[in-house]
Design a protein around this motif. Structure first.
Motif, PDB file in Angstrom:
ATOM      1  N   VAL A 296       3.217   8.924   9.329  1.00 56.45           N
ATOM      2  CA  VAL A 296       1.806   9.274   9.174  1.00 56.45           C
ATOM      3  C   VAL A 296       1.354   9.938  10.478  1.00 56.45           C
TER       4      VAL A 296
ATOM      5  N   LYS B 120       0.827  -1.206   0.000  1.00 57.91           N
ATOM      6  CA  LYS B 120       0.000   0.000   0.000  1.00 57.91           C
ATOM      7  C   LYS B 120       0.865   1.262   0.000  1.00 57.91           C
ATOM      8  N   ASN B 121       1.961   1.241   0.757  1.00 53.01           N
ATOM      9  CA  ASN B 121       2.874   2.368   0.861  1.00 53.01           C
ATOM     10  C   ASN B 121       4.302   1.848   0.649  1.00 53.01           C
TER      11      ASN B 121
END
Length: 75
Positions: A61, A54-55
């Motif tokens: 974050v 996903k990343n």
């Protein structure tokens, strides 16, 4: 034994103590066992995340952290 709380998910609250004193926000989550709440935009911490599909680069974050329910007042 479960405790009946006056603050529920979706309520508008005002922070009455701590670094975010005076801010208002919406309750995102309530944890009755630990007597904590998560308020939108308050007590934000930078969390490191590992690379994943996903990343792919990982990085940091911003995440709202739980705060004690006694530090907020319902509006």
């Amino acid at each position: 034994m479960a405790v009946k709380l006056k603050i529920k998910k979706g309520d508008s609250v005002k922070i009455i103590t701590g670094d975010d004193k005076g801010k208002t926000g919406k309750v995102l989550a309530v944890y009755p066992k630990t007597l904590k709440v998560v308020v939108e935009g308050c007590k934000v911490a930078k969390k490191a995340i590992k690379p994943s599909e996903k990343n792919p680069n990982g990085g940091f974050v911003n995440k709202e952290m739980p705060m004690d329910i006694s530090n907020v007042a319902k509006i």
